[in-house]
Scaffold this active site. Structure first.
Site, PDB file in Angstrom:
ATOM      1  N   LYS A 110       0.928  -1.294   0.025  1.00  0.00           N
ATOM      2  CA  LYS A 110       0.067   0.126   0.122  1.00  0.00           C
ATOM      3  C   LYS A 110       0.835   1.072  -0.186  1.00  0.00           C
ATOM      4  CE  LYS A 110      -4.213  -2.184   1.205  1.00  0.00           C
ATOM      5  NZ  LYS A 110      -3.705  -3.661   1.285  1.00  0.00           N
TER       6      LYS A 110
HETATM    7  C1  PLP Z   1      -4.353  -4.604   0.702  1.00  0.00           C
HETATM    8  C2  PLP Z   1      -3.421  -5.949   0.382  1.00  0.00           C
HETATM    9  C3  PLP Z   1      -3.860  -6.982  -0.547  1.00  0.00           C
HETATM   10  C4  PLP Z   1      -4.721  -6.682  -1.386  1.00  0.00           C
HETATM   11  O1  PLP Z   1      -4.716  -5.868  -2.465  1.00  0.00           O
HETATM   12  P1  PLP Z   1      -6.124  -5.182  -3.210  1.00  0.00           P
HETATM   13  O2  PLP Z   1      -5.651  -4.222  -4.105  1.00  0.00           O
HETATM   14  O3  PLP Z   1      -7.200  -4.889  -2.266  1.00  0.00           O
HETATM   15  O4  PLP Z   1      -6.634  -6.483  -3.999  1.00  0.00           O
HETATM   16  C5  PLP Z   1      -3.101  -7.894  -0.768  1.00  0.00           C
HETATM   17  N1  PLP Z   1      -1.827  -8.260   0.074  1.00  0.00           N
HETATM   18  C6  PLP Z   1      -1.657  -7.195   0.832  1.00  0.00           C
HETATM   19  C7  PLP Z   1      -0.478  -7.614   2.005  1.00  0.00           C
HETATM   20  C8  PLP Z   1      -2.296  -5.892   1.363  1.00  0.00           C
HETATM   21  O5  PLP Z   1      -2.083  -5.193   2.371  1.00  0.00           O
END
Ligand code: PLP
Length: 493
Positions: A110
């Site tokens: 993120k």
């Molecule tokens: C948020 C997240 C995901 C999922 O990603 P999306 O964009 O919501 O599909 C997968 N792995 C981790 C570690 C995350 O923090």
């Protein structure tokens, strides 16, 4: 380039879409058209450092921003990443590669977008003539909250309020949040679960008294949610960057291309891969990997999206999701721009908990996507095998993707190069990773990280040790119907 709402509104400019987050009709902003990249453009990207690559891609995608003005923002956004390549592509056996997206300050992917978003948002607000402080309100189940706190920390003209469910996040995640530094950051634990916190934030966005009070204080509300265009665009950049790296190293060919496997929750990350594909990246199939919450697997296989199923808490909690909000953008593509159709599907999801696409749309969907899932037992086996056979230490989210990538090859016989997207550092989920590779651990997450490092000799990110000694700065707890008062108290203290 203009942006329109999946439900019919618009068009608006990129700065307006970024400041608003969600369209007034409840839809998501999508580009009316996308720029196209040729083979030579990938050679050019490969010759640049990561921030320059991101500035080039965002300059192409976002009207109202030039590459020149984006470059210093990109440099600042990625200055805190532990790996100089920012989003390095590593090679494994069997024509497989890993795109590592976890080298940012909070150890999860993120950061790739949330380190950039605050800069895009303040610049967008200026372009829109907005002079008030942008007050970000966000509810989190773990990773997003800390990434938003780090992203907006001390960014002039902004503040950030994060609400997390008391007792509802992991020990490391809670510690990351309550030790957050910065003059403009506020963290509150809510007595309730994630849905309560989420509902509370939504209620504040619709509460005229609260909004008026915020306006009196010179603030305007916004959200750092994953549906914001300012989060999507930086994610497209790393797929184009990865393809540029693979092409320039001769690991893939322009003609054959590469399959991409993404551990998926809200469908934001994999949607960015799809946009990269549309912009000319040599991406073959998009492999959507889910944990035991397999609503997307079923959707891709049957064309029926049905959220009426049990919710499972898994060892990949950031993918524990039954409503993947960013899927709406792909539905608009499937409906070929028929916004009435998209609106009808979304109404049906709200009303009946399900919707179904047509046979022709099912064929379109399957042509590009493959869906698969792995439960916790298979995830643990994947972590153990990757470590034992390849010396590759992976977090549970990434391990789900490796499992599904293997299923894909077995089921289809497609042995083309495979890029697996790694979304978190194994040290962020150290207890489960240690258990999977049979390192004896106690319940203490920090002791587990130490044991994992001692046994594997894979260096832990500096943040892990720092977290232990950082002082707790945020202790506010509130009732789920008193969240507005918590925000105001934080601002007047
Ligand atoms: C948020 C997240 C995901 C999922 O990603 P999306 O964009 O919501 O599909 C997968 N792995 C981790 C570690 C995350 O923090």
């Amino acid at each position: 380039m203009a942006f329109i709402s999946t439900r019919g509104g618009g068009p608006v400019s990129a700065p307006e879409a970024i400041v608003r987050g969600i369209a007034p009709d409840g839809g998501l902003y999508i580009p009316v058209s996308l720029p196209g990249l040729a083979r030579a453009d990938f050679d050019a990207l490969a010759a640049m450092a990561y921030p320059a690559r991101a500035a080039r891609v965002l300059g192409l995608m976002l009207d109202g921003f030039t590459e020149e003005e984006l470059l210093p923002m990109a440099r600042a956004a990625y200055s805190r990443f532990a790996d100089p390549a920012v989003a390095p592509v590593k090679k494994l056996a069997g024509r497989r590669f890993v795109l590592e997206l976890f080298h940012g300050p909070t150890m999860a992917f993120k950061d790739m977008a949330l380190q950039f978003l605050p800069r895009l948002m303040t610049a967008s607000a200026r372009k829109q003539g907005e002079t008030r402080e942008i007050a970000i309100l966000t509810a989190t189940s773990g990773d997003t909250g800390k990434a938003a706190l780090e992203g907006f920390r001390d960014v002039p003209g902004t503040s950030v309020n994060v609400f997390y469910p008391l007792g509802g996040v992991s020990a490391v995640q809670e510690r990351q949040m309550v030790t957050s530094q910065g003059r403009n950051v506020h963290v509150t634990a809510v007595k309730g679960n994630f849905d309560d916190a989420q509902t509370g934030v939504k209620a504040l966005f619709g509460d005229p008294d609260f909004i008026a009070e915020m306006n009196r204080m010179g603030k305007t509300l916004s959200s750092a949610n994953s549906i914001n265009l300012g989060r999507l665009a930086p994610q497209v950049a790393y797929y184009l960057s990865a393809c540029a790296d693979l092409l320039s190293r001769g690991e893939i060919t322009w003609e054959e291309g590469v399959n991409v496997c993404v551990p998926t929750g809200n469908f934001g990350n994999i949607l960015a891969a799809w946009y990269a594909r549309r912009m000319g990246a040599p991406i073959r199939r998009l492999i959507c990997a889910s944990n035991q919450n397999d609503v997307l697997t079923d959707f891709i296989r049957t064309g029926v999206y049905d959220r009426r199923r049990p919710f499972h808490k898994t060892m990949s909690p950031s993918m524990d999701i039954l409503i993947s909000s960013n899927l709406e953008r792909f539905l608009w593509e499937l409906a070929q721009g028929d916004t009435a159709q998209v609106t009808a599907w979304m109404d049906s999801l709200k009303r009946d908990g399900r919707y179904e696409i047509t046979d022709q749309q099912k064929a379109m969907l399957k042509d590009v996507f493959y869906g698969g899932c792995a439960d916790d037992a298979r995830t643990a086996v994947a972590i153990a095998r990757l470590w034992r056979e390849e010396g590759c230490l992976t977090d549970p989210h990434t391990a789900v993707a490796f499992s599904v990538a293997e299923d894909y090859r077995k089921e289809t016989g497609d042995e083309a190069p495979m890029l697996v997207v790694s979304t978190a550092s194994p040290y962020k989920f150290a207890a489960d990773v240690a258990a999977a590779i049979q390192v004896p651990v106690t319940d203490d997450a920090f002791a587990a990280a130490e044991a994992l490092e001692a046994v594997t000799r894979v260096p832990a990110p500096d943040q892990v040790a720092q977290l232990r000694s950082l002082p707790v700065l945020h202790t506010r707890i509130c009732e789920k119907d008193r969240m507005g008062e918590a925000v105001l108290a934080g601002f007047t203290e």
